[in-house]
Design a protein around this motif. Structure first.
Motif, PDB file in Angstrom:
ATOM      1  N   PHE B  78      23.857  33.838  44.505  1.00 46.68           N
ATOM      2  CA  PHE B  78      23.803  34.187  45.930  1.00 46.68           C
ATOM      3  C   PHE B  78      24.592  35.470  46.147  1.00 46.68           C
ATOM      4  O   PHE B  78      25.738  35.578  45.736  1.00 46.68           O
ATOM      5  N   PHE B  80      26.090  37.639  49.065  1.00 45.34           N
ATOM      6  CA  PHE B  80      26.378  37.523  50.494  1.00 45.34           C
ATOM      7  C   PHE B  80      26.290  38.874  51.184  1.00 45.34           C
ATOM      8  O   PHE B  80      26.450  39.924  50.546  1.00 45.34           O
ATOM      9  N   GLN B  81      26.071  38.798  52.495  1.00 47.19           N
ATOM     10  CA  GLN B  81      25.916  40.017  53.285  1.00 47.19           C
ATOM     11  C   GLN B  81      27.129  40.944  53.138  1.00 47.19           C
ATOM     12  O   GLN B  81      26.977  42.130  52.971  1.00 47.19           O
ATOM     13  N   ALA B  84      31.430  39.060  49.848  1.00 43.32           N
ATOM     14  CA  ALA B  84      32.363  37.965  49.576  1.00 43.32           C
ATOM     15  C   ALA B  84      32.952  38.061  48.178  1.00 43.32           C
ATOM     16  O   ALA B  84      33.077  37.064  47.483  1.00 43.32           O
ATOM     17  N   LEU B  85      33.327  39.254  47.771  1.00 43.61           N
ATOM     18  CA  LEU B  85      33.984  39.400  46.466  1.00 43.61           C
ATOM     19  C   LEU B  85      35.359  38.753  46.541  1.00 43.61           C
ATOM     20  O   LEU B  85      35.973  38.714  47.607  1.00 43.61           O
ATOM     21  N   PHE B  86      35.820  38.230  45.412  1.00 41.58           N
ATOM     22  CA  PHE B  86      37.169  37.665  45.374  1.00 41.58           C
ATOM     23  C   PHE B  86      38.134  38.840  45.388  1.00 41.58           C
ATOM     24  O   PHE B  86      38.247  39.573  44.406  1.00 41.58           O
ATOM     25  N   LYS B  87      38.818  39.010  46.509  1.00 44.77           N
ATOM     26  CA  LYS B  87      39.508  40.288  46.714  1.00 44.77           C
ATOM     27  C   LYS B  87      40.778  40.419  45.883  1.00 44.77           C
ATOM     28  O   LYS B  87      41.263  41.520  45.700  1.00 44.77           O
ATOM     29  N   HIS B  88      41.295  39.312  45.385  1.00 42.73           N
ATOM     30  CA  HIS B  88      42.510  39.409  44.569  1.00 42.73           C
ATOM     31  C   HIS B  88      42.180  39.449  43.082  1.00 42.73           C
ATOM     32  O   HIS B  88      43.060  39.332  42.257  1.00 42.73           O
ATOM     33  N   MET B  89      40.880  39.559  42.751  1.00 45.60           N
ATOM     34  CA  MET B  89      40.494  39.622  41.338  1.00 45.60           C
ATOM     35  C   MET B  89      39.893  40.998  41.045  1.00 45.60           C
ATOM     36  O   MET B  89      39.276  41.607  41.903  1.00 45.60           O
ATOM     37  N   PHE B  97      33.805  35.110  36.789  1.00 42.59           N
ATOM     38  CA  PHE B  97      34.148  33.843  37.452  1.00 42.59           C
ATOM     39  C   PHE B  97      33.197  32.698  37.095  1.00 42.59           C
ATOM     40  O   PHE B  97      33.620  31.629  36.654  1.00 42.59           O
ATOM     41  N   ARG B 145      27.959  39.623  39.633  1.00 42.56           N
ATOM     42  CA  ARG B 145      28.640  38.329  39.651  1.00 42.56           C
ATOM     43  C   ARG B 145      27.640  37.198  39.803  1.00 42.56           C
ATOM     44  O   ARG B 145      27.737  36.166  39.140  1.00 42.56           O
ATOM     45  N   ALA B 146      26.641  37.411  40.699  1.00 39.70           N
ATOM     46  CA  ALA B 146      25.645  36.374  40.927  1.00 39.70           C
ATOM     47  C   ALA B 146      24.770  36.164  39.688  1.00 39.70           C
ATOM     48  O   ALA B 146      24.321  35.055  39.421  1.00 39.70           O
TER      49      ALA B 146
END
Lengths: 265, 354
Positions: B78, B80-81, B84-89, B97, B145-146
């Motif tokens: 998925f 996301f618009q 929604a990246l993991f901002k601390h990674m 991930f 990532r997806a």
């Protein structure tokens, strides 16, 4: 005119904040180092400081665990209706609005020796009121909103999308919480911990009502200071107060640091 | 992955977000869900992902009903618009991930992540954090990532919405090529018809929670099945009294019928420029708008205002100028029916006038 206002503001600051600190300091050293040391090494002082220490540790642990969980459920939970959530959300602030003395009184009324619940616990050998559990409960009541109020806005701000992304990548809730949610909320949690420690360290009213202030049994550092003052033992009171004040200043510095980190992340 | 959706409904309180939607998607296709904002496209996508539970209906992947499977077990990716990246990674950890969750071996993870970063042109950025990347780069990280856990179905929610116009076109082409190369079944949501037409193999038009039409972009443009589809795809003018236009007098036999006329159905010019001058009607140029690569011309035919485009190569028109207008066809619709009507005079090269 402007100069007058500046002077006045500094004067208020000095009289309100600095003068008491200085007075506590000089008061505790009035009889020299030995007076200060003696006041602190009295058995009742050591016991009171230990009680305060136990309460702070237990309350902070419980409050962190349940505060973070409640914040998560209130922000992310889908099984609760929106109205119920709004209601719970406003109830969380109740301890802010109610005087701590009344909070303590409520605990005495519900769990005191004259109540059904209190008698039940007493019979199974678990004394709540006028004992440590009641004092922990009272402090927990007073500090409960602190953690929830720190964590909820952070959760709202980061939104659910990162967690949803983690779920589409195969991660279940426990993994997602530690790898995705926790790094975002940890500074908020640390800030909440500092506030909880500070508040439970200094809590007086609720604890006084619930504990009965029995020396060497249910006396905490703050209620000991109160009793020393009542007994005109001012230098002893100042010594204990100085220890508490030193802790508070340390916490304030920690809080400033945590706040900065919270804003960065 | 072959996808089937049967009788899908989603209600939020009183609001019917998705209303009895049915469709089939063949393996390897790239599908665009197109429609106005708030039409239920994202709800459909989120239900396919398992992020939202359908009120009723079945979602079937590979012949297996997946309604009760959580998103973790659907084998989907998925995007996301807002990515929604993991901002601390770091970029590397973001892409890794999904593989770490599956407890893949370290060297397997490394190899897969590096090949994806290579594929998405992010090599050299693996130690950056999301806030150190541009919008286009973030989008590609989200895409990598997806893809990392090798999903069977890729879902993209408005993948280009947050990117500025210039880079958007580049990314569109890039994404289309990438998905074609990987051969992964993909569905993306968009409210931008150009994007859907350019990228998708097939478009599904969603409006007010209903699936209005599904087909290739050309099919949808050529034969729209509902008035909504006709007006949503391409540009158009709605004409209330089409029977007043020359060649469409027949429309009068269906009272209450309106017409939708696209700019490209209309030709304008001097009378002698037309092969069939008898099919044209006189008109007056009302306004001219320069549109960068062509003129947009507003022309009045009687009381009816029509819009068309004119090449910059042709003579420049002036407002108020009299010209001839040829309307090739119109798309007619009334409450019960929709159909296309060709200009009757154009069909008959020797019209009989009495």
């Amino acid at each position: 005119m402007r100069r007058l206002w500046i002077t006045l503001t500094y004067a208020v600051f000095l009289v309100l904040l600095i003068a008491p600190l200085v007075k506590i300091f000089t008061g505790s050293w009035g009889d020299g180092w030995s007076g200060f040391a003696d006041a602190l090494t009295r058995p009742e002082s050591l016991h009171a400081l230990m009680m305060t220490g136990i309460i702070v540790v237990v309350v902070t642990l419980l409050n962190t665990l349940f505060g973070v969980m409640l914040a998560l459920y209130l922000v992310r939970g889908t099984w609760l209706g929106n109205r119920l959530k709004a209601f719970m959300n406003s109830i969380v602030d109740l301890p802010f609005a109610v005087s701590p003395v009344i909070g303590g009184l409520m605990i005495v009324l519900i769990l005191g020796p004259s109540s059904a619940l209190g008698t039940f616990f007493e019979e199974i050998g678990f004394k709540v009121v006028y004992a440590l559990p009641g004092m922990i409960l009272a402090t927990l009541f007073v500090t409960f909103p602190l953690m929830v109020r720190e964590v909820m806005p952070v959760l709202q701000e980061i939104g659910a999308q990162q967690e949803e992304a983690a779920s589409t990548l195969g991660a279940y809730s426990w993994y997602t919480f530690w790898k995705v949610t926790w790094p975002s909320i940890r500074w908020g949690v640390i800030y909440g911990v500092v506030l909880t420690v500070a508040r439970s360290l200094g809590e007086f009213g609720a604890v006084l009502v619930v504990s009965g202030n029995i020396m060497n049994k249910t006396q905490t550092a703050t209620t000991l200071v109160y009793q020393d003052v009542e007994n005109f033992n001012v230098s002893a009171a100042s010594s204990v107060a100085l220890v508490l004040a030193a802790f508070s200043v340390g916490l304030l510095l920690l809080m400033e640091w945590a706040k900065k980190r919270k804003e960065v992340h | 992955m072959h996808i089937e959706v049967r009788g899908l409904n989603k209600q939020f309180g009183d609001f019917q977000a998705v209303n009895d939607v049915n469709f089939d998607i063949a393996k390897g296709q790239l599908i665009g869900l197109l429609g106005p904002s708030g039409g239920g496209k994202t709800s459909i996508l989120r239900m396919l992902a398992g992020l939202e539970t359908p009120t009723s209906g079945d979602i079937i992947f590979h012949g297996k009903r997946v309604n009760d499977l959580p998103p973790q077990e659907r084998g989907i990716g998925f995007v996301f618009q807002n990515y929604a990246l993991f901002k601390h990674m770091t970029v590397y950890d973001n892409v890794a991930f999904g593989l770490k969750v599956k407890k893949a071996a370290k060297d397997v993870i490394r190899e897969r992540v590096m090949s994806l970063l290579e594929l998405t042109g992010l090599k050299g950025f693996e130690h950056r954090y999301p806030h150190q990347l541009s919008g286009g780069q973030r989008q590609r990280v989200a895409f990598a990532r997806a893809l990392a856990p090798q999903p069977q179905l890729l879902l993209l929610d408005e993948p280009f919405a947050a990117i500025d116009a210039k880079i958007r076109t580049e990314l569109r082409t890039w994404l289309k090529e990438m998905i074609e190369r990987l051969g992964i079944t993909s569905i993306f949501v968009t409210h931008d018809q150009d994007e859907a037409i350019e990228v998708a193999d097939e478009i599904m038009i969603i409006n007010k929670g209903r699936l209005e039409q599904k087909g290739t972009p050309w099919d949808i443009y050529k034969s729209p099945q509902t008035q909504f589809v006709a007006s949503f795809i391409g540009e158009s003018t709605i004409v209330d009294q089409v029977e007043l236009l020359k060649g469409f007098e027949e429309a009068a036999s269906w009272p209450g019928t309106k017409a939708l006329i696209r700019p490209e159905y209309i030709e304008i010019g001097k009378r002698n420029e037309f092969r069939l001058p008898s099919a044209t009607v006189p008109g007056i140029v009302k306004h001219l708008h320069f549109r960068g690569s062509e003129w947009m011309v507003e022309v009045m035919v009687g009381d009816i205002k029509l819009i068309t485009y004119r090449s910059l190569e042709k003579d420049v028109l002036q407002p108020g100028q009299e010209i001839s207008v040829l309307i090739h066809r119109a798309y007619l619709f009334n409450d019960n029916d929709t159909w296309i009507m060709e200009n009757k005079l154009k069909e008959d090269p020797m019209p009989m006038h009495i």
